[in-house]
Write a protein that holds these residues in place. Structure first.
Motif, short mmCIF file in Angstrom:
data_model
loop_
_atom_site.label_atom_id
_atom_site.label_comp_id
_atom_site.label_asym_id
_atom_site.label_seq_id
_atom_site.Cartn_x
_atom_site.Cartn_y
_atom_site.Cartn_z
N CYS A 18 0.86 -1.18 0.00
CA CYS A 18 0.00 0.00 0.00
C CYS A 18 0.90 1.24 0.00
O CYS A 18 2.12 1.12 0.10
N HIS A 19 0.28 2.42 -0.11
CA HIS A 19 1.08 3.63 -0.21
C HIS A 19 1.49 4.19 1.15
O HIS A 19 2.13 5.24 1.22
N LEU A 20 1.12 3.53 2.25
CA LEU A 20 1.58 3.85 3.61
C LEU A 20 1.30 5.29 4.02
O LEU A 20 2.11 5.92 4.71
N GLY A 21 0.18 5.81 3.59
CA GLY A 21 -0.22 7.14 4.02
C GLY A 21 0.28 8.27 3.14
O GLY A 21 0.16 9.44 3.52
N PHE A 22 0.84 7.95 1.98
CA PHE A 22 1.24 9.01 1.05
C PHE A 22 0.00 9.83 0.70
O PHE A 22 -1.07 9.28 0.46
N PRO A 23 0.09 11.19 0.68
CA PRO A 23 -1.09 12.03 0.48
C PRO A 23 -1.97 11.57 -0.67
O PRO A 23 -1.54 11.53 -1.83
N ALA A 24 -3.21 11.21 -0.35
CA ALA A 24 -4.10 10.60 -1.34
C ALA A 24 -4.43 11.55 -2.49
O ALA A 24 -4.65 11.10 -3.62
N TRP A 25 -4.50 12.86 -2.22
CA TRP A 25 -4.87 13.80 -3.27
C TRP A 25 -3.76 13.97 -4.31
O TRP A 25 -3.95 14.58 -5.34
N ARG A 26 -2.58 13.41 -4.03
CA ARG A 26 -1.48 13.51 -4.98
C ARG A 26 -1.30 12.26 -5.83
O ARG A 26 -0.40 12.21 -6.68
N ILE A 27 -2.12 11.23 -5.61
CA ILE A 27 -1.93 9.98 -6.35
C ILE A 27 -3.22 9.53 -7.03
O ILE A 27 -3.52 8.35 -7.11
N ARG A 28 -4.00 10.49 -7.51
CA ARG A 28 -5.27 10.15 -8.16
C ARG A 28 -5.05 9.36 -9.45
O ARG A 28 -5.83 8.48 -9.78
N TYR A 29 -4.02 9.67 -10.18
CA TYR A 29 -3.74 9.00 -11.45
C TYR A 29 -2.37 8.30 -11.44
O TYR A 29 -1.79 8.03 -12.48
N THR A 30 -1.86 8.03 -10.25
CA THR A 30 -0.51 7.47 -10.12
C THR A 30 -0.52 5.96 -10.27
O THR A 30 -1.36 5.27 -9.70
N GLU A 31 0.44 5.45 -11.03
CA GLU A 31 0.66 4.01 -11.13
C GLU A 31 1.47 3.56 -9.92
O GLU A 31 2.53 4.13 -9.62
N ILE A 32 1.01 2.53 -9.19
CA ILE A 32 1.66 2.06 -7.98
C ILE A 32 2.20 0.65 -8.21
O ILE A 32 1.47 -0.24 -8.64
N ILE A 33 3.49 0.45 -7.92
CA ILE A 33 4.13 -0.85 -8.09
C ILE A 33 4.84 -1.23 -6.80
O ILE A 33 5.62 -0.44 -6.24
N HIS A 34 4.58 -2.44 -6.32
CA HIS A 34 5.25 -2.95 -5.12
C HIS A 34 6.57 -3.59 -5.54
O HIS A 34 6.60 -4.48 -6.39
N MET A 35 7.68 -3.15 -4.93
CA MET A 35 9.02 -3.58 -5.34
C MET A 35 9.65 -4.58 -4.39
O MET A 35 10.78 -5.02 -4.62
N GLY A 36 8.97 -4.94 -3.30
CA GLY A 36 9.55 -5.87 -2.35
C GLY A 36 10.41 -5.16 -1.32
O GLY A 36 10.35 -3.94 -1.15
N SER A 37 11.25 -5.91 -0.64
CA SER A 37 12.07 -5.37 0.43
C SER A 37 13.19 -4.49 -0.12
O SER A 37 13.75 -4.75 -1.20
N LEU A 38 13.51 -3.44 0.65
CA LEU A 38 14.61 -2.56 0.25
C LEU A 38 15.94 -3.29 0.31
O LEU A 38 16.90 -2.93 -0.38
N ASN A 39 16.03 -4.34 1.13
CA ASN A 39 17.27 -5.11 1.24
C ASN A 39 17.62 -5.82 -0.06
O ASN A 39 18.79 -6.12 -0.31
N SER A 40 16.60 -6.11 -0.85
CA SER A 40 16.82 -6.90 -2.07
C SER A 40 16.63 -6.07 -3.33
O SER A 40 16.23 -6.61 -4.36
N ILE A 41 16.90 -4.76 -3.27
CA ILE A 41 16.74 -3.93 -4.46
C ILE A 41 17.73 -4.38 -5.54
O ILE A 41 18.87 -4.72 -5.26
N LYS A 42 17.24 -4.35 -6.77
CA LYS A 42 18.06 -4.76 -7.91
C LYS A 42 17.89 -3.74 -9.03
O LYS A 42 16.78 -3.26 -9.29
#
Length: 274
Positions: free
Chosen positions: A211-235
């Motif tokens: 989820c967006h973890l409380g990111f201001p909702a009025w700023r993501i009306r048309y935003t594409e959201i992608i879950h990337m997994g843990s920050l430890n495993s960024i590639k």
């Protein structure tokens, strides 16, 4: 031992067998699902590696200019991993991303702003009035730091502004003619208090929560959201794939004119499709 006691023991034995069977079935299903996700993780890791070394050519040559503003949401516990955040930003600079918003709920990244910027060459703090800065070329990046308190404070300020305007109308007929609490009015109020901010084209979520973890909702009306997994495993390859998929999608923007003061049942009926 009478007949009733015998039947009771039989039923208890059958119940124990049934519970054992359910436990065995549960562990079997858990093993299958874990095996599936393990295999999927290996495939994704291999794909990411092939992308990063340039073997999968179809992920090359995407138009990075389509990504005008990128938001990165990090779960609070992982936000303490500042070296990972810096590495991610360095990758974004290399890809040509010019404007990034870093967000975590508790404001950990905001507190570490100086230590993050000092590790980036030609990085500046984002200011809305500076969006057309010609210095933001391929090797420059502008970073905004946000937290949950920013959104909460913005709503409070905007609501206070609208309430004061409502009080000025008093009992006059204007209060019936002019709708104060509408989406357009709220946008104007957020802009007036300096908390509007640009709307990200793409939002990448790092952490266990999808989820967006409380990111201001009025700023993501048309935003594409992608879950990337843990920050430890960024590639690097996974980042390229996410941005590539975004730039390849045909986007159709709609507009909702439903005012904030409309009946909740209308909103629910629209969402449910009834």
């Amino acid at each position: 031992m009478d007949f009733r006691d015998g039947m009771h023991k039989v039923y208890s034995f059958i119940a124990q067998i049934g519970n054992l069977g359910l436990h065995v079935l549960w562990y079997f299903l858990h093993f299958i699902v874990s095996l599936w996700y393990f295999a999927l993780g290996i495939v994704c890791a291999l794909e990411s590696y092939l992308i990063s070394i340039g073997i999968l050519k179809r992920y090359e040559g995407f138009d990075i200019n389509k990504l005008r503003y990128l938001a990165v949401v990090v779960e609070s516990e992982e936000a303490y991993q500042i070296p990972k955040i810096i590495e991610l930003l360095q990758w974004l600079v290399a890809l040509g991303v010019k404007r990034v918003c870093l967000y975590d709920t508790e404001g950990i990244l905001k507190k570490s702003k100086d230590s993050i910027l000092v590790k980036l060459n030609n990085a500046t703090v984002f200011e809305e009035a500076d969006q057309s800065n010609p210095l933001l070329d391929h090797k420059h990046i502008s970073v905004e730091f946000a937290s949950f308190s920013d959104g909460k404070e913005a709503v409070a300020k905007a609501a206070n502004l609208l309430f004061r305007k409502y009080l000025k109308l008093g009992d006059s007929d204007k209060i019936q003619e002019e709708k104060i609490f509408t989406e357009a009015r709220m946008t104007e109020a957020l802009t007036a208090v300096g908390c509007r901010g640009p709307e990200p084209d793409l939002l990448l979520v790092y952490g266990p929560a999808r989820c967006h973890l409380g990111f201001p909702a009025w700023r993501i009306r048309y935003t594409e959201i992608i879950h990337m997994g843990s920050l430890n495993s960024i590639k690097y390859g996974s980042l390229i794939k996410a941005i590539y998929r975004f730039t390849m999608v045909q986007q159709n923007y709609g507009k909702c004119s439903l005012p904030f003061d409309s009946d909740c049942s209308r909103l629910l009926s629209i969402i449910s499709g009834n």
